[in-house]
Enzyme design. Structure first.
Site, PDB file in Angstrom:
ATOM      1  CG  HIS A 363      -6.103   9.325  72.009  1.00  0.00           C
ATOM      2  ND1 HIS A 363      -7.024   9.987  71.127  1.00  0.00           N
ATOM      3  CD2 HIS A 363      -6.568   9.050  73.063  1.00  0.00           C
ATOM      4  CE1 HIS A 363      -8.366   9.465  71.972  1.00  0.00           C
ATOM      5  NE2 HIS A 363      -7.952   9.056  72.882  1.00  0.00           N
ATOM      6  NE  ARG A 470      -7.185   7.092  77.000  1.00  0.00           N
ATOM      7  CZ  ARG A 470      -6.845   8.237  77.570  1.00  0.00           C
ATOM      8  NH1 ARG A 470      -5.898   8.175  78.647  1.00  0.00           N
ATOM      9  NH2 ARG A 470      -7.599   9.048  77.904  1.00  0.00           N
ATOM     10  NE  ARG A 506     -10.609   3.306  75.864  1.00  0.00           N
ATOM     11  CZ  ARG A 506     -10.358   4.378  75.896  1.00  0.00           C
ATOM     12  NH1 ARG A 506     -11.260   5.491  76.217  1.00  0.00           N
ATOM     13  NH2 ARG A 506      -9.203   5.059  75.181  1.00  0.00           N
ATOM     14  CD  GLU A 604     -15.949   7.507  75.403  1.00  0.00           C
ATOM     15  OE1 GLU A 604     -15.213   8.351  75.468  1.00  0.00           O
ATOM     16  OE2 GLU A 604     -15.847   6.478  75.222  1.00  0.00           O
ATOM     17  CG  ASN A 627     -10.362  13.378  77.905  1.00  0.00           C
ATOM     18  OD1 ASN A 627     -10.406  13.995  78.509  1.00  0.00           O
ATOM     19  ND2 ASN A 627      -9.702  12.033  77.703  1.00  0.00           N
ATOM     20  CG  ASP A 628     -14.074  10.871  72.953  1.00  0.00           C
ATOM     21  OD1 ASP A 628     -13.884  11.593  72.111  1.00  0.00           O
ATOM     22  OD2 ASP A 628     -13.663   9.916  73.194  1.00  0.00           O
ATOM     23  NE  ARG A 638     -10.112  13.505  72.361  1.00  0.00           N
ATOM     24  CZ  ARG A 638     -10.161  12.437  73.240  1.00  0.00           C
ATOM     25  NH1 ARG A 638     -11.299  11.702  73.237  1.00  0.00           N
ATOM     26  NH2 ARG A 638      -9.333  12.089  73.765  1.00  0.00           N
ATOM     27  CB  CYS A 675     -11.305   7.711  83.166  1.00  0.00           C
ATOM     28  SG  CYS A 675     -12.455   7.380  81.807  1.00  0.00           S
TER      29      CYS A 675
END
Ligand code: PEP
Ligand code: MG
Length: 759
Positions: A363, A470, A506, A604, A627-628, A638, A675
């Site tokens: 992140h 986020r 979110r 995800e 991403n996830d 990740r 996203c």
């Protein structure tokens, strides 16, 4: 043997520096294997030679003086082949290279094993014996096992800078290169500020002070504060503790006495160290001394000393926190870069970031990309604690960092910087224009936000909505959960800035690498653990406060969408929707004019991919968290630099899943956005547009690049590209195809520039 091994590794783990590590290794291995010689050769990158760094059995004078070229001697062969060599008589081996000063002419038997960390040969561990004999299999296995464990420790020793103590320093060498992985593209040239994790003694950088008096004063204040704390705790617990237990607090106070630890720290400060560094050294010496004791009661005291050290450090850090002077073009270097660290540097002064741990999908790296700060992650071997105030170059394109940059290198990177500025000017001209293909297909571009500065940056670049806010980021830079009112204010800022455009908030997605300092979650396997919606459903009080704050912030604006992260099962969504609806009713009862916002889920987790259509039926929109999703589909953490090379955003399985989700959700006529970071890559954006995604939500920094790419192609071009990619079975092949196609579309300027050194 297992016990011997464990003991050696334990001892080595708490050794003060690499010198001590190596001398423990050679003497313990020699003893355990009953050989006559054990030696360690380590690669000195600056001279590209394996230097004898420690030995038991060879002439001590040879240490630090004898070295072998990369292909020289049997040591060179072991390193080059990256496998053990076990010889009855080394003299008869064609590569035998006699080093007179070592006195090794007496030893025939030879066993050498490479020391390898992350595929990189760091050195060679050798045992030798007078007798002509082959070392047996169990001896070989022992040395291989030990070497594998030592590699990490040696690599870490390099990272904490201890190899400088060995004389293998930069020696005026220029352009010394360290490899990591790209965190955020771009180039930065600047001076290092080493930042440590709060109250973490191990990551305190070494620094000298010009003002020992001020450091002493700060130290004494911190000490007094800790003494007060201990007295306070003792007083609070006095009723409940036995006399013996109470006596423990007196022991702590005595440790902090002016004649004990405090005196040692003060002496070091007077000798020129800054207070935090002096404290670190004294505490680690004591911890080492106690840990080595055989008596288990005494060895346990190491934990108490460490705890006291941490407490003092916390107060020292509170004192200096606002006091740091950041140079222009500051480059933050940290063991573990956290989102909170990014916010520490005053606006405009931060030019680059380097993290020892983490990868491009952590992140911190995602935020760095959104801020447009060139970043390199996972630079495991860099001696970061020694680099404060040094000039370095950060190459965020190739994931490299250069120490001691030469004039030529600075000029070469200077040229890249000016090219980048020229591209930026060209992109800035697109701010007001829509993302529309040459054949008239219009694709809305939204942004991902989290940092306070993201809003202004996004509006400046013409974002048409927020596809992912986020919300955990503002939670991370505080020291307790924000109240409903505090949350309401920050949500209102985002909603008001974008109204009437939609803002997708979110719900709290903590866990994994997004830890809250005041709500620690310790897990063996955090990515598969308690994160995202799993946490918030278990804590309805936290969830409800957040949802209420979002709903109240949207009163009168009505541009809120609520999005649920990390969903795996339908019942999680049902439960979350029920709670959101309850919050709506409650607020209406309290007199607020609240509308039920559109509610969506993030896809995800692979389980959610296969249920995409069912989820789509239950909610108002779908957003893909690639991403996830990539991490879970490929089983690649990740955040782990060791496997960063396996995290392939363009893996055919990932692309298939993305394709599948959009088609499934569209069967239910639901709006589908994405996203994850793949959407912010111009090549990825074209593929996603061709797949049919309704919106791409990208970081503010890449928004104009993506827009530029879309405006330079036709929808048909993108569809043909997708068609070609669908036939491919390999991530690298797909990557190459994307590069080739971007070039063919005239988008070379959007691909990464050629950096001074070849791959
Ligand atoms: C994702 O997983 O793709 C995503 C957008 O969420 P985050 O990166 O915050 O986990
Ligand atoms: Mg995610």
């Amino acid at each position: 043997m297992l016990n011997v091994l464990r003991k050696i590794v334990q001892e080595v783990g708490i050794a003060p520096d690499l010198n001590a590590v190596l001398s423990i290794i050679v003497s313990r291995v020699q003893k355990a294997m009953k050989t006559e010689v054990c030696s360690v050769f380590l690669l000195d990158k600056t001279v590209q030679r394996y230097v004898l760094m420690a030995t038991h059995g060879l002439n001590q004078e040879a240490v630090g003086h004898v070295s072998l070229g990369l292909n020289e001697g049997i040591v060179g062969v072991v390193a080059q082949r990256a496998e053990p060599i076990n010889l009855q008589d080394a003299f008869t081996h064609p590569s035998f290279h006699y080093l007179q000063i070592t006195g090794e002419e007496r030893f025939h038997a030879f066993l050498g094993v490479p020391i390898i960390h992350q595929r990189e040969v760091l050195g060679v561990l050798v045992v030798q014996q007078h007798e002509k004999r082959r070392f047996d299999e169990s001896e070989e296995a022992f040395l291989v096992t030990l070497s594998a464990q030592l590699a990490g420790i040696i690599a870490h020793s390099h990272a904490t800078g201890n190899h400088y103590a060995l004389g293998a320093s930069l020696n005026g060498k220029l352009d010394v290169r360290y490899e990591g992985v790209s965190g955020a593209p771009g180039v930065a040239i600047g001076r290092v500020i080493v930042v440590s994790l709060p109250a973490d003694l191990d990551t305190v950088p070494d620094k000298t002070t010009d003002d020992p008096e001020a450091e002493l004063q700060a130290f004494n204040q911190a000490l007094e504060a800790v003494r007060d704390e201990i007295r306070q705790v003792a007083a609070n617990l006095s009723e409940r503790l036995s006399v013996d237990e109470r006596a423990l607090f007196d022991v702590y106070l005595r440790m902090l006495d002016d004649n004990a630890l405090a005196l040692e720290v003060s002496d070091r400060i007077r000798a020129g160290s800054w207070a935090q560094g002096a404290l670190k050294e004294v505490i680690s010496e004591h911890v080492r001394a106690f840990s080595a004791m055989d008596d288990s009661y005494l060895s346990e005291r190491a934990t108490d000393i460490k705890d006291l050290g941490r407490r003092i450090l916390r107060h020292l850090q509170d004192e200096v926190h606002n006091d740091v002077t950041y140079p222009e073009n500051a480059i933050l270097l940290a063991d573990e870069l956290t989102p909170a660290m990014l916010g520490m540097v005053p606006e405009g002064k931060l030019s680059g970031l380097v993290s020892i741990s983490g990868s491009g999908n952590s992140h911190a790296a995602i935020l760095a990309r959104s801020m447009g700060i060139p970043t390199v992650m996972g630079v495991a071997n860099i001696p970061y604690l020694r680099l404060n105030a040094c000039e370095i170059v950060v190459d965020g394109y190739s994931g490299r960092v250069y120490l001691n940059p030469s004039e030529e290198l600075l000029q070469a990177y200077g040229r890249i910087l000016s090219d980048e500025r020229a591209v930026l000017d060209q992109l800035n001209a697109l701010k007001e224009l829509p993302a529309i293909t040459k054949d008239g297909y219009r694709l809305p571009l939204w942004v991902n936000t989290g940092l306070a500065a993201d809003v202004a940056r996004s509006l400046e670049r013409g974002a048409e909505g927020i596809g992912l806010y986020r919300t955990e980021i503002p939670f991370m830079i505080r020291d307790c959960f924000p109240s409903e009112m505090e949350q309401l204010e920050s949500y209102r800022t985002q909603l008001a800035a974008f109204a009437p455009a939609l803002v997708t908030m979110r719900t709290l997605d903590i866990g994994g690498d997004k830890a809250l300092p005041y709500f620690p979650i310790h897990e063996e396997n955090p990515s598969l653990g308690w994160r995202g919606i799993r946490v918030t459903l278990d804590h309805p009080e936290i969830f409800m406060v957040q949802v209420r704050a979002m709903l109240r912030a949207s009163v009168g604006l009505n541009n809120l969408r609520i999005m649920l992260p990390m969903v795996t099962s339908l019942h999680e969504v049902e439960e979350a929707i029920r709670q959101i609806e309850r919050a709506c009713h409650e607020l209406r009862d309290e007199g607020y004019d609240v509308k039920r916002p559109p509610i969506g889920v993030m896809i995800e987790v692979p389980a959610a991919v296969y249920q995409a259509r069912r989820f789509a039926r239950m909610v108002d929109f779908i957003s893909v968290g690639s991403n996830d999703l990539t991490q879970y589909l490929l089983a690649v953490d990740r955040n782990n630099p060791r496997v960063a090379g396996l995290y392939a955003s363009y893996h055919p399985a990932v692309l298939k899943a993305l394709d599948f989700i959009v088609h499934e959700a569209h069967k239910e006529k639901k709006h589908v956005s994405i996203c994850g970071e793949i959407a912010a890559d111009p090549g990825g954006a074209l593929l996603l547009m061709a797949m049919g995604y309704d919106v791409l939500s990208v970081n503010a920094n890449n928004l104009l690049r993506v827009k530029y790419a879309i405006r330079e192609v036709t929808l048909e071009d993108a569809r043909q590209l997708l068609h070609r990619v669908r036939m491919m079975h390999d991530a690298e092949e797909i990557h190459q195809e994307l590069r080739r196609s971007l070039k063919a579309f005239g988008l070379t300027r959007l691909t990464r520039p050629a950096t001074p050194e070849k791959e």
